[in-house]
Motif scaffolding. Structure first.
Motif, PDB file in Angstrom:
ATOM      1  N   MET A   1       0.812  -1.188   0.000  1.00 20.37           N
ATOM      2  CA  MET A   1       0.000   0.000   0.000  1.00 20.37           C
ATOM      3  C   MET A   1       0.865   1.266   0.000  1.00 20.37           C
ATOM      4  SD  MET A   1      -3.168   0.856   2.393  1.00 20.37           S
ATOM      5  CE  MET A   1      -4.548   0.880   1.302  1.00 20.37           C
ATOM      6  N   ILE A   2       1.962   1.251   0.728  1.00 16.30           N
ATOM      7  CA  ILE A   2       2.836   2.430   0.780  1.00 16.30           C
ATOM      8  C   ILE A   2       3.445   2.721  -0.590  1.00 16.30           C
ATOM      9  CG2 ILE A   2       4.867   1.187   1.573  1.00 16.30           C
ATOM     10  CD1 ILE A   2       5.509   3.633   3.325  1.00 16.30           C
ATOM     11  N   SER A   3       3.777   1.665  -1.332  1.00 18.24           N
ATOM     12  CA  SER A   3       4.316   1.845  -2.684  1.00 18.24           C
ATOM     13  C   SER A   3       3.265   2.462  -3.602  1.00 18.24           C
ATOM     14  CB  SER A   3       4.799   0.523  -3.257  1.00 18.24           C
ATOM     15  OG  SER A   3       5.920   0.075  -2.553  1.00 18.24           O
ATOM     16  N   THR A   4       2.017   2.087  -3.418  1.00 19.28           N
ATOM     17  CA  THR A   4       0.935   2.661  -4.217  1.00 19.28           C
ATOM     18  C   THR A   4       0.807   4.155  -3.943  1.00 19.28           C
ATOM     19  OG1 THR A   4      -0.243   0.552  -4.184  1.00 19.28           O
ATOM     20  CG2 THR A   4      -1.530   2.511  -4.743  1.00 19.28           C
ATOM     21  N   PHE A   5       0.881   4.537  -2.677  1.00 18.41           N
ATOM     22  CA  PHE A   5       0.834   5.957  -2.335  1.00 18.41           C
ATOM     23  C   PHE A   5       1.975   6.701  -3.036  1.00 18.41           C
ATOM     24  CE2 PHE A   5       2.305   9.545   0.187  1.00 18.41           C
ATOM     25  CZ  PHE A   5       1.149  10.299   0.271  1.00 18.41           C
ATOM     26  N   ALA A   6       3.182   6.153  -2.949  1.00 23.34           N
ATOM     27  CA  ALA A   6       4.345   6.800  -3.576  1.00 23.34           C
ATOM     28  C   ALA A   6       4.143   6.940  -5.082  1.00 23.34           C
ATOM     29  CB  ALA A   6       5.612   6.007  -3.273  1.00 23.34           C
ATOM     30  N   LYS A   7       3.662   5.889  -5.721  1.00 26.01           N
ATOM     31  CA  LYS A   7       3.446   5.941  -7.174  1.00 26.01           C
ATOM     32  C   LYS A   7       2.380   6.966  -7.550  1.00 26.01           C
ATOM     33  CE  LYS A   7       5.037   1.260  -7.804  1.00 26.01           C
ATOM     34  NZ  LYS A   7       4.685  -0.132  -8.020  1.00 26.01           N
ATOM     35  N   LEU A   8       1.340   7.105  -6.727  1.00 29.46           N
ATOM     36  CA  LEU A   8       0.305   8.109  -6.998  1.00 29.46           C
ATOM     37  C   LEU A   8       0.861   9.522  -6.861  1.00 29.46           C
ATOM     38  CD1 LEU A   8      -2.747   6.462  -5.217  1.00 29.46           C
ATOM     39  CD2 LEU A   8      -2.458   6.824  -7.684  1.00 29.46           C
ATOM     40  N   ILE A   9       1.670   9.761  -5.845  1.00 27.95           N
ATOM     41  CA  ILE A   9       2.296  11.079  -5.683  1.00 27.95           C
ATOM     42  C   ILE A   9       3.199  11.383  -6.872  1.00 27.95           C
ATOM     43  CG2 ILE A   9       4.030  12.356  -4.322  1.00 27.95           C
ATOM     44  CD1 ILE A   9       1.310  12.389  -3.021  1.00 27.95           C
ATOM     45  N   VAL A  10       4.006  10.408  -7.272  1.00 22.88           N
ATOM     46  CA  VAL A  10       4.919  10.596  -8.408  1.00 22.88           C
ATOM     47  C   VAL A  10       4.127  10.890  -9.674  1.00 22.88           C
ATOM     48  CG1 VAL A  10       6.610   9.425  -9.875  1.00 22.88           C
ATOM     49  CG2 VAL A  10       6.746   9.197  -7.392  1.00 22.88           C
ATOM     50  N   HIS A  11       3.064  10.121  -9.902  1.00 21.70           N
ATOM     51  CA  HIS A  11       2.244  10.318 -11.100  1.00 21.70           C
ATOM     52  C   HIS A  11       1.602  11.705 -11.106  1.00 21.70           C
ATOM     53  CE1 HIS A  11      -0.416   9.509 -14.433  1.00 21.70           C
ATOM     54  NE2 HIS A  11      -1.418   9.926 -13.689  1.00 21.70           N
ATOM     55  N   ASP A  12       1.101  12.130  -9.966  1.00 24.88           N
ATOM     56  CA  ASP A  12       0.441  13.429  -9.866  1.00 24.88           C
ATOM     57  C   ASP A  12       1.416  14.587 -10.082  1.00 24.88           C
ATOM     58  OD1 ASP A  12      -1.854  15.134  -9.200  1.00 24.88           O
ATOM     59  OD2 ASP A  12      -0.723  15.587  -7.381  1.00 24.88           O
ATOM     60  N   THR A  13       2.657  14.383  -9.711  1.00 25.87           N
ATOM     61  CA  THR A  13       3.651  15.457  -9.739  1.00 25.87           C
ATOM     62  C   THR A  13       4.225  15.717 -11.121  1.00 25.87           C
ATOM     63  OG1 THR A  13       4.239  14.895  -7.483  1.00 25.87           O
ATOM     64  CG2 THR A  13       5.793  16.238  -8.694  1.00 25.87           C
ATOM     65  N   HIS A  14       4.551  14.677 -11.849  1.00 24.83           N
ATOM     66  CA  HIS A  14       5.167  14.791 -13.177  1.00 24.83           C
ATOM     67  C   HIS A  14       6.489  15.562 -13.153  1.00 24.83           C
ATOM     68  CE1 HIS A  14       1.671  13.021 -15.006  1.00 24.83           C
ATOM     69  NE2 HIS A  14       0.899  13.919 -14.437  1.00 24.83           N
ATOM     70  N   ARG A  15       7.301  15.336 -12.114  1.00 26.34           N
ATOM     71  CA  ARG A  15       8.618  15.983 -12.056  1.00 26.34           C
ATOM     72  C   ARG A  15       9.588  15.227 -12.948  1.00 26.34           C
ATOM     73  NH1 ARG A  15      10.459  17.704  -6.245  1.00 26.34           N
ATOM     74  NH2 ARG A  15      12.231  18.347  -7.511  1.00 26.34           N
TER      75      ARG A  15
END
Length: 134
Positions: free
Chosen positions: A1-15
């Motif tokens: 679940m923590i990896s999913t949170f990280a991937k969602l943040i990364v996807h939302d950011t587009h850095r």
């Protein structure tokens, strides 16, 4: 679940200058070795060992790995994760230094808040201007 949170943040950011690597359980050698793109200034990973999650922050320009660990486990606890992630980029881990992250502010005083602490740090790294935490 923590990896999913990280991937969602990364996807939302587009850095384009920071990269997230999923590496909770390193095993053997990476299946694929890819060169680290030149525009990447930091590589970040949430890792797990001894029933504990932390964030690792790699800075290729200085060859430093910064550990964000509220309990302060020995750096050798994270050695397999560090060497696995660097090997995935064809990088020798022996040329790198490991230190506690100087921006790390949270101390963990229990055995269960490592997950929310790691999530806050991922959020801060990828979206530094979108939240305030005290």
């Amino acid at each position: 679940m923590i990896s999913t949170f990280a991937k969602l943040i990364v996807h939302d950011t587009h850095r384009t200058n920071i990269m997230y690597i999923d590496c909770p359980f390193p095993n053997g050698k990476p299946k694929k070795v890819e060169r680290l793109p030149a525009e990447i200034l930091e590589v970040v990973s949430i890792v797990f060992n001894l029933s504990h999650f932390i964030v690792l922050r790699f800075t290729p320009a200085t060859k430093n790995v910064y550990v964000m660990d509220g309990i302060g486990l020995c750096f050798s606890t994270w050695y397999n994760h560090i060497s696995f992630i660097l090997a995935g980029f064809g990088i020798n881990h022996q040329d790198w230094s490991v230190d506690m992250d100087p921006t790390y502010l949270h101390r963990q005083h229990d055995s269960y808040t490592c997950v929310p602490i790691a999530c806050v740090h991922i959020w801060r790294l990828f979206q530094p201007n979108h939240q305030t935490f005290h």
